[in-house]
Design an enzyme around this catalytic site. Structure first.
Site, PDB file in Angstrom:
ATOM      1  N   ASP A   8      31.774  47.282  54.436  1.00 53.13           N
ATOM      2  CA  ASP A   8      30.049  46.971  55.486  1.00 53.13           C
ATOM      3  C   ASP A   8      29.887  48.213  55.325  1.00 53.13           C
ATOM      4  O   ASP A   8      28.389  48.664  55.895  1.00 53.13           O
ATOM      5  CB  ASP A   8      31.712  46.467  56.914  1.00 53.13           C
ATOM      6  CG  ASP A   8      32.244  45.340  57.038  1.00 53.13           C
ATOM      7  OD1 ASP A   8      32.139  44.616  55.882  1.00 53.13           O
ATOM      8  OD2 ASP A   8      33.628  45.240  58.008  1.00 53.13           O
ATOM      9  N   HIS A  56      35.140  49.127  60.682  1.00 56.92           N
ATOM     10  CA  HIS A  56      34.475  48.483  59.978  1.00 56.92           C
ATOM     11  C   HIS A  56      35.582  48.533  58.294  1.00 56.92           C
ATOM     12  O   HIS A  56      36.317  49.189  58.213  1.00 56.92           O
ATOM     13  CB  HIS A  56      33.094  49.092  59.647  1.00 56.92           C
ATOM     14  CG  HIS A  56      32.676  48.187  60.154  1.00 56.92           C
ATOM     15  ND1 HIS A  56      31.359  46.676  60.576  1.00 56.92           N
ATOM     16  CD2 HIS A  56      31.520  48.432  61.704  1.00 56.92           C
ATOM     17  CE1 HIS A  56      31.026  46.837  61.030  1.00 56.92           C
ATOM     18  NE2 HIS A  56      30.733  47.450  61.735  1.00 56.92           N
ATOM     19  N   HIS A  94      26.836  50.741  62.747  1.00 57.81           N
ATOM     20  CA  HIS A  94      26.542  51.944  63.566  1.00 57.81           C
ATOM     21  C   HIS A  94      26.161  53.016  61.569  1.00 57.81           C
ATOM     22  O   HIS A  94      25.314  54.024  61.530  1.00 57.81           O
ATOM     23  CB  HIS A  94      27.958  52.847  62.872  1.00 57.81           C
ATOM     24  CG  HIS A  94      27.803  52.464  64.429  1.00 57.81           C
ATOM     25  ND1 HIS A  94      28.462  51.033  64.829  1.00 57.81           N
ATOM     26  CD2 HIS A  94      28.118  52.977  65.822  1.00 57.81           C
ATOM     27  CE1 HIS A  94      29.342  51.277  66.663  1.00 57.81           C
ATOM     28  NE2 HIS A  94      28.914  52.248  66.798  1.00 57.81           N
TER      29      HIS A  94
END
Length: 304
Positions: free
Chosen positions: A228, A224, A181
């Site tokens: 990350d 996450h 994302h």
């Protein structure tokens, strides 16, 4: 008749005939289709990696320590805010690509950068698996054997939803090391900022704010770890900036390109191939116009 008298009597002085008229640069679309293929391969590689490593994710293990989790509560629904913001950012970037006067060149650049980032991501999630960052995350039970049929079924399910939980609830776990994302948010944001006309600079700041809000919601949803998101931001920005830096160096000639330290990357020769027919900086202007298939009147009215 003298030249002065010719002017007085309305005479016209003939214009000199140029011996050489520069031809417009012909952009070969096949290079753009090559980058489409590379992006498709990277996408499939991510799905195959996740379908395979789902069996290797530690189960019954608490989340790893994370500084963000110590200070902020978990809001599971925040991931949907991230995805809505991500779709908005990507939609604006796609519109700029399609309507750019050099759309085929811009498209190949963005597609290659995206493919490269997601290729790195597929490698990272394959190399290491960590526990999921939330105890509320559902992970589908492991299969007795992750054979070809099981992996193919999982890949098809993920491919149809493009990894967006708003379209299909995710049940596979393991793709944590680099946030996909975050990659999409910042590649879209940088694409708009790089190729949108100056008249739309104000909108680039809005999209930057959307991207920042998006990664905050990722962490609030605990989809996450903080590392990350940091790695996703670092990978997206450095790849995007490195590619465009190589493009600028290439304009000074192949010799200068080869001297650049950035040319030591394994993908630098691909930049030469993709930029072989790109317009020089003096001709590369960020101007939006409707594609040639659209009516001429609409293209004139909506051109920036």
């Amino acid at each position: 008749m003298a030249p002065k008298e010719a002017l007085l009597h309305g005479g016209l002085t003939p214009l000199p005939i140029l011996d050489h008229v520069p031809k417009p640069i012909e952009v070969h679309r096949r290079r753009t289709f090559v980058t489409c293929g590379l992006l498709l391969l990277a996408w499939i590689a991510n799905d195959v990696a996740l379908a395979w490593i789902h069996e290797r994710v530690p189960r019954g293990v608490p989340p790893l320590p994370d500084l963000w989790f110590n200070f902020f509560p978990e809001l599971t629904g925040a991931i949907y805010i991230t995805e809505y913001l991500m779709i908005a950012v990507m939609a604006n970037a796609i519109i700029v690509i399609i309507c750019h006067q050099h759309r085929w060149v811009v498209a190949r650049r963005v597609l290659f950068i995206t493919a490269l980032c997601y290729g790195y991501r597929a490698l990272c999630i394959t190399l290491i698996q960590v526990p999921v960052p939330s105890v509320h995350t559902y992970c589908a039970p492991k299969s007795e054997s992750a054979d070809f049929g099981v992996v193919a079924k999982r890949v098809f399910g993920m491919f149809s939803s493009a990894g967006i939980e708003s379209l299909r609830q995710r049940v596979l776990c393991g793709d944590l090391i680099v946030s996909g994302h975050t990659l999409s948010l910042f590649i879209g944001e940088m694409t708009f900022k790089q190729y949108a006309p100056k008249k739309l600079n104000w909108l680039s700041y809005v999209l930057t704010g959307c991207s920042i809000a998006g990664i905050i919601c990722i962490l609030l949803a605990r989809k996450h770890y903080t590392i990350d998101v940091v790695l996703g931001y670092y990978l997206a920005t450095r790849t995007f900036w490195s590619y465009h830096s190589l493009v600028q160096v290439l304009n000074f000639g192949t010799a200068e390109f080869d001297k650049s330290l950035l040319a030591r990357t394994f993908w630098a020769p691909i930049v030469k191939y993709l930029e072989a027919d790109a317009p020089p900086p003096s001709m590369f202007v960020n101007r939006l116009q409707w594609p040639s298939a659209c009516p001429q009147l609409l293209r004139r009215k909506c051109a920036y």
